[in-house]
Write a protein that holds these residues in place. Structure first.
Motif, PDB file in Angstrom:
ATOM      1  N   MET A   1      48.328  22.293  64.415  1.00 47.08           N
ATOM      2  CA  MET A   1      47.115  22.689  65.109  1.00 47.08           C
ATOM      3  C   MET A   1      47.462  23.859  66.036  1.00 47.08           C
ATOM      4  O   MET A   1      48.320  23.745  66.885  1.00 47.08           O
ATOM      5  N   ASN A   2      46.768  24.966  65.846  1.00 47.49           N
ATOM      6  CA  ASN A   2      47.052  26.161  66.641  1.00 47.49           C
ATOM      7  C   ASN A   2      46.405  26.101  68.016  1.00 47.49           C
ATOM      8  O   ASN A   2      47.018  26.411  69.015  1.00 47.49           O
ATOM      9  N   LYS A   3      45.149  25.760  68.078  1.00 49.18           N
ATOM     10  CA  LYS A   3      44.419  25.714  69.346  1.00 49.18           C
ATOM     11  C   LYS A   3      43.580  24.451  69.398  1.00 49.18           C
ATOM     12  O   LYS A   3      43.127  23.938  68.371  1.00 49.18           O
ATOM     13  N   ALA A   4      43.347  23.969  70.607  1.00 42.73           N
ATOM     14  CA  ALA A   4      42.501  22.800  70.787  1.00 42.73           C
ATOM     15  C   ALA A   4      41.098  23.110  70.271  1.00 42.73           C
ATOM     16  O   ALA A   4      40.566  24.186  70.545  1.00 42.73           O
ATOM     17  N   PRO A   5      40.515  22.202  69.517  1.00 43.27           N
ATOM     18  CA  PRO A   5      39.164  22.439  69.007  1.00 43.27           C
ATOM     19  C   PRO A   5      38.129  22.311  70.119  1.00 43.27           C
ATOM     20  O   PRO A   5      38.378  21.681  71.150  1.00 43.27           O
ATOM     21  N   THR A   6      36.973  22.886  69.902  1.00 39.09           N
ATOM     22  CA  THR A   6      35.852  22.708  70.826  1.00 39.09           C
ATOM     23  C   THR A   6      35.335  21.281  70.652  1.00 39.09           C
ATOM     24  O   THR A   6      35.167  20.805  69.529  1.00 39.09           O
ATOM     25  N   ILE A   7      35.099  20.612  71.776  1.00 41.53           N
ATOM     26  CA  ILE A   7      34.592  19.237  71.753  1.00 41.53           C
ATOM     27  C   ILE A   7      33.357  19.185  72.647  1.00 41.53           C
ATOM     28  O   ILE A   7      33.420  19.548  73.822  1.00 41.53           O
ATOM     29  N   VAL A 110      34.878  13.767  80.414  1.00 40.36           N
ATOM     30  CA  VAL A 110      35.974  14.558  79.846  1.00 40.36           C
ATOM     31  C   VAL A 110      37.050  13.616  79.310  1.00 40.36           C
ATOM     32  O   VAL A 110      37.522  13.769  78.172  1.00 40.36           O
ATOM     33  N   THR A 111      37.436  12.641  80.101  1.00 31.82           N
ATOM     34  CA  THR A 111      38.493  11.714  79.702  1.00 31.82           C
ATOM     35  C   THR A 111      38.106  10.939  78.454  1.00 31.82           C
ATOM     36  O   THR A 111      38.927  10.775  77.542  1.00 31.82           O
ATOM     37  N   ASN A 112      36.873  10.483  78.365  1.00 29.85           N
ATOM     38  CA  ASN A 112      36.439   9.768  77.166  1.00 29.85           C
ATOM     39  C   ASN A 112      36.473  10.669  75.932  1.00 29.85           C
ATOM     40  O   ASN A 112      36.857  10.219  74.844  1.00 29.85           O
ATOM     41  N   LEU A 113      36.094  11.930  76.067  1.00 28.74           N
ATOM     42  CA  LEU A 113      36.162  12.865  74.940  1.00 28.74           C
ATOM     43  C   LEU A 113      37.609  13.088  74.510  1.00 28.74           C
ATOM     44  O   LEU A 113      37.925  13.132  73.315  1.00 28.74           O
ATOM     45  N   VAL A 114      38.506  13.239  75.487  1.00 27.76           N
ATOM     46  CA  VAL A 114      39.912  13.449  75.175  1.00 27.76           C
ATOM     47  C   VAL A 114      40.505  12.190  74.526  1.00 27.76           C
ATOM     48  O   VAL A 114      41.275  12.289  73.557  1.00 27.76           O
ATOM     49  N   LEU A 115      40.142  11.024  75.022  1.00 31.36           N
ATOM     50  CA  LEU A 115      40.618   9.781  74.408  1.00 31.36           C
ATOM     51  C   LEU A 115      40.207   9.705  72.941  1.00 31.36           C
ATOM     52  O   LEU A 115      41.015   9.340  72.074  1.00 31.36           O
ATOM     53  N   ASP A 116      38.967  10.039  72.657  1.00 28.89           N
ATOM     54  CA  ASP A 116      38.484  10.024  71.274  1.00 28.89           C
ATOM     55  C   ASP A 116      39.320  10.982  70.419  1.00 28.89           C
ATOM     56  O   ASP A 116      39.745  10.637  69.312  1.00 28.89           O
ATOM     57  N   PHE A 119      43.044   9.566  69.900  1.00 25.28           N
ATOM     58  CA  PHE A 119      43.231   8.409  69.030  1.00 25.28           C
ATOM     59  C   PHE A 119      42.584   8.563  67.651  1.00 25.28           C
ATOM     60  O   PHE A 119      43.095   8.000  66.685  1.00 25.28           O
ATOM     61  N   HIS A 120      41.522   9.346  67.529  1.00 19.48           N
ATOM     62  CA  HIS A 120      40.900   9.556  66.219  1.00 19.48           C
ATOM     63  C   HIS A 120      41.456  10.769  65.488  1.00 19.48           C
ATOM     64  O   HIS A 120      41.714  10.708  64.290  1.00 19.48           O
ATOM     65  N   GLU A 121      41.605  11.886  66.186  1.00 20.55           N
ATOM     66  CA  GLU A 121      42.032  13.128  65.524  1.00 20.55           C
ATOM     67  C   GLU A 121      43.554  13.273  65.464  1.00 20.55           C
ATOM     68  O   GLU A 121      44.092  13.660  64.434  1.00 20.55           O
ATOM     69  N   LEU A 122      44.236  13.001  66.567  1.00 21.96           N
ATOM     70  CA  LEU A 122      45.689  13.151  66.595  1.00 21.96           C
ATOM     71  C   LEU A 122      46.417  11.880  66.148  1.00 21.96           C
ATOM     72  O   LEU A 122      47.606  11.927  65.856  1.00 21.96           O
ATOM     73  N   SER A 123      45.722  10.749  66.138  1.00 17.89           N
ATOM     74  CA  SER A 123      46.296   9.452  65.744  1.00 17.89           C
ATOM     75  C   SER A 123      47.556   9.117  66.528  1.00 17.89           C
ATOM     76  O   SER A 123      48.546   8.624  65.982  1.00 17.89           O
ATOM     77  N   LEU A 124      47.514   9.375  67.826  1.00 17.74           N
ATOM     78  CA  LEU A 124      48.647   9.041  68.677  1.00 17.74           C
ATOM     79  C   LEU A 124      48.635   7.558  69.033  1.00 17.74           C
ATOM     80  O   LEU A 124      47.613   6.877  68.917  1.00 17.74           O
ATOM     81  N   HIS A 125      49.779   7.080  69.478  1.00 18.43           N
ATOM     82  CA  HIS A 125      49.924   5.674  69.864  1.00 18.43           C
ATOM     83  C   HIS A 125      49.638   5.444  71.344  1.00 18.43           C
ATOM     84  O   HIS A 125      49.131   4.398  71.730  1.00 18.43           O
ATOM     85  N   ARG A 126      49.942   6.434  72.178  1.00 22.43           N
ATOM     86  CA  ARG A 126      49.883   6.225  73.631  1.00 22.43           C
ATOM     87  C   ARG A 126      49.437   7.505  74.328  1.00 22.43           C
ATOM     88  O   ARG A 126      49.839   8.601  73.959  1.00 22.43           O
ATOM     89  N   ILE A 171      47.130   4.155  78.267  1.00 24.95           N
ATOM     90  CA  ILE A 171      46.297   3.409  77.332  1.00 24.95           C
ATOM     91  C   ILE A 171      46.944   3.554  75.962  1.00 24.95           C
ATOM     92  O   ILE A 171      47.406   4.639  75.595  1.00 24.95           O
ATOM     93  N   LEU A 172      47.010   2.447  75.235  1.00 21.75           N
ATOM     94  CA  LEU A 172      47.576   2.434  73.894  1.00 21.75           C
ATOM     95  C   LEU A 172      46.455   2.487  72.865  1.00 21.75           C
ATOM     96  O   LEU A 172      45.317   2.101  73.160  1.00 21.75           O
ATOM     97  N   ASP A 173      46.792   2.907  71.662  1.00 17.43           N
ATOM     98  CA  ASP A 173      45.775   3.017  70.616  1.00 17.43           C
ATOM     99  C   ASP A 173      45.046   1.704  70.390  1.00 17.43           C
ATOM    100  O   ASP A 173      43.813   1.672  70.324  1.00 17.43           O
ATOM    101  N   ARG A 174      45.766   0.586  70.334  1.00 16.84           N
ATOM    102  CA  ARG A 174      45.096  -0.711  70.073  1.00 16.84           C
ATOM    103  C   ARG A 174      44.155  -1.088  71.217  1.00 16.84           C
ATOM    104  O   ARG A 174      43.116  -1.692  70.994  1.00 16.84           O
TER     105      ARG A 174
END
Length: 179
Positions: A1-7, A110-116, A119-126, A171-174
């Motif tokens: 990913m080159n640049k953060a997408p618009t959200i 902002v935090t809720n958008l970043v969390l989404d 965990f959805h786009e980057l599929s991170l664990h933590r 916060i963890l993915d689960r």
């Protein structure tokens, strides 16, 4: 990913910097509470310069996962992720430099958008963060977003001649998907 997408959110837009962000940043002077929340020394407050504003915006541009926060057509802050791919995690930081926008739920949105995104786009664990212990407003909204206090760094920041404590939260993915 080159640049953060618009959200897009309900009230805010997370996007790449644009030229007018320099002016938006310049219009809002630093104040004591803002400096304390950014863990700076309020005694060092000085008027912003165009060079300061250009550096601020360039720093956002240079980080692949950093956004300007747009609210009501103007830049009011930034949000940043620092990803550790090896451990499948990221560190989160957010800052609203316009005090007139504080207490309106913008940081939480902002935090809720970043969390989404995390965990959805980057599929991170933590996802984790650090917040000064006296920033009760931020701690409350992080908890509302699902972050859990997991530790402290006692007296790790010297602010206005006093050692202040950082709270570590994560916060963890689960946990995110269960909420």
């Amino acid at each position: 990913m080159n640049k953060a997408p618009t959200i897009s959110g309900e009230n805010i837009l997370l996007r790449q910097p644009i030229e007018s962000d320099i002016e938006d940043y310049l219009k809002i002077e630093h104040n004591e509470e803002l400096m304390r929340m950014y863990s700076g020394d309020p005694a060092n407050i000085k008027p912003k310069t165009r060079a300061d504003a250009e550096r601020f915006i360039q720093k956002i541009k240079s980080n692949p996962l950093e956004w300007c926060i747009e609210y009501q057509g103007r830049c009011i802050g930034q949000a940043r992720l620092t990803v550790d791919k090896r451990d499948n995690r990221a560190r989160y930081a957010v800052g609203l430099f316009d005090p007139s926008t504080w207490g309106q739920g913008i940081g939480q949105e902002v935090t809720n958008l970043v969390l989404d995104f995390v965990f959805h786009e980057l599929s991170l664990h933590r996802l984790d963060l650090r917040v000064l212990e006296y920033n009760k407003r931020a701690i409350r909204y992080y908890e509302k977003c699902g972050f859990i206090k997991e530790g402290v760094e006692r007296e790790g920041a010297l602010i206005k001649g006093k050692y202040e404590t950082d709270i570590m939260m994560s916060i963890l993915d689960r946990e995110y998907f269960q909420a």
